[in-house]
Scaffold this motif. Sequence first.
Motif, mmCIF file in Angstrom:
data_model
loop_
_atom_site.group_PDB
_atom_site.id
_atom_site.type_symbol
_atom_site.label_atom_id
_atom_site.label_comp_id
_atom_site.label_asym_id
_atom_site.label_seq_id
_atom_site.Cartn_x
_atom_site.Cartn_y
_atom_site.Cartn_z
ATOM 1 N N ILE A 1 3.513 42.443 90.501
ATOM 2 C CA ILE A 1 4.184 41.334 89.835
ATOM 3 C C ILE A 1 5.489 41.066 90.582
ATOM 4 O O ILE A 1 6.232 41.992 90.891
ATOM 5 C CB ILE A 1 4.527 41.693 88.369
ATOM 6 N N SER A 2 5.754 39.795 90.866
ATOM 7 C CA SER A 2 6.990 39.398 91.535
ATOM 8 C C SER A 2 7.904 38.692 90.544
ATOM 9 O O SER A 2 7.448 37.825 89.791
ATOM 10 C CB SER A 2 6.669 38.469 92.703
ATOM 11 N N LYS A 3 9.186 39.057 90.532
ATOM 12 C CA LYS A 3 10.167 38.388 89.660
ATOM 13 C C LYS A 3 10.212 36.891 89.925
ATOM 14 O O LYS A 3 10.381 36.098 89.012
ATOM 15 C CB LYS A 3 11.563 38.964 89.915
ATOM 16 N N SER A 4 10.076 36.514 91.172
ATOM 17 C CA SER A 4 10.184 35.102 91.545
ATOM 18 C C SER A 4 8.917 34.327 91.217
ATOM 19 O O SER A 4 8.918 33.096 91.255
ATOM 20 C CB SER A 4 10.477 34.974 93.039
ATOM 21 N N GLY A 5 7.833 35.041 90.928
ATOM 22 C CA GLY A 5 6.573 34.376 90.652
ATOM 23 C C GLY A 5 5.803 34.018 91.907
ATOM 24 O O GLY A 5 4.686 33.532 91.850
ATOM 25 N N LYS A 6 6.403 34.245 93.065
ATOM 26 C CA LYS A 6 5.741 33.947 94.337
ATOM 27 C C LYS A 6 4.829 35.101 94.728
ATOM 28 O O LYS A 6 5.112 36.263 94.436
ATOM 29 C CB LYS A 6 6.768 33.734 95.442
ATOM 30 N N ASP A 7 3.733 34.772 95.400
ATOM 31 C CA ASP A 7 2.857 35.802 95.934
ATOM 32 C C ASP A 7 3.416 36.256 97.267
ATOM 33 O O ASP A 7 3.201 35.627 98.289
ATOM 34 C CB ASP A 7 1.432 35.265 96.134
ATOM 35 N N SER A 8 4.179 37.328 97.241
ATOM 36 C CA SER A 8 4.749 37.862 98.472
ATOM 37 C C SER A 8 4.537 39.366 98.497
ATOM 38 O O SER A 8 4.424 40.008 97.452
ATOM 39 C CB SER A 8 6.240 37.522 98.567
#
Length: 112
Positions: free
Chosen positions: A86-93
């Motif tokens: 899970i990314s805080k920014s919501g980006k798939d990185s």
Amino acid sequence: MAITYLPITPGMNQSFTCTLPVDDKNITLDFTLTYNEPAGYWFMSIRKNDTGVLLIDALPLLNGEYPSANLLKQYSYLAIGSAVIISKSGKDSTPTFDSLGREHFVAWGDTP
């Protein structure tokens, strides 16, 4: 379904034990997280806490899109749950050395 976040400390290789609610029971697993600097990604090894048996070795912590987002999909026969990044920014990185445990988290849930 309960979701639990692994207790990851940002910016360091680490080992820890964690008890996770999976499929209406608690399981205790030992984790080792290591950063592969030349390749630029984290990988995780998982052992059964009570026996020390290695369940998964060097699993890359790389994002995926549904339905491949579950890092443990190919290991469902182990009945140790599911895990996604899970990314805080919501980006798939992909989690970096400094972002895992700070911006990126490993969420654990029931076996699909």
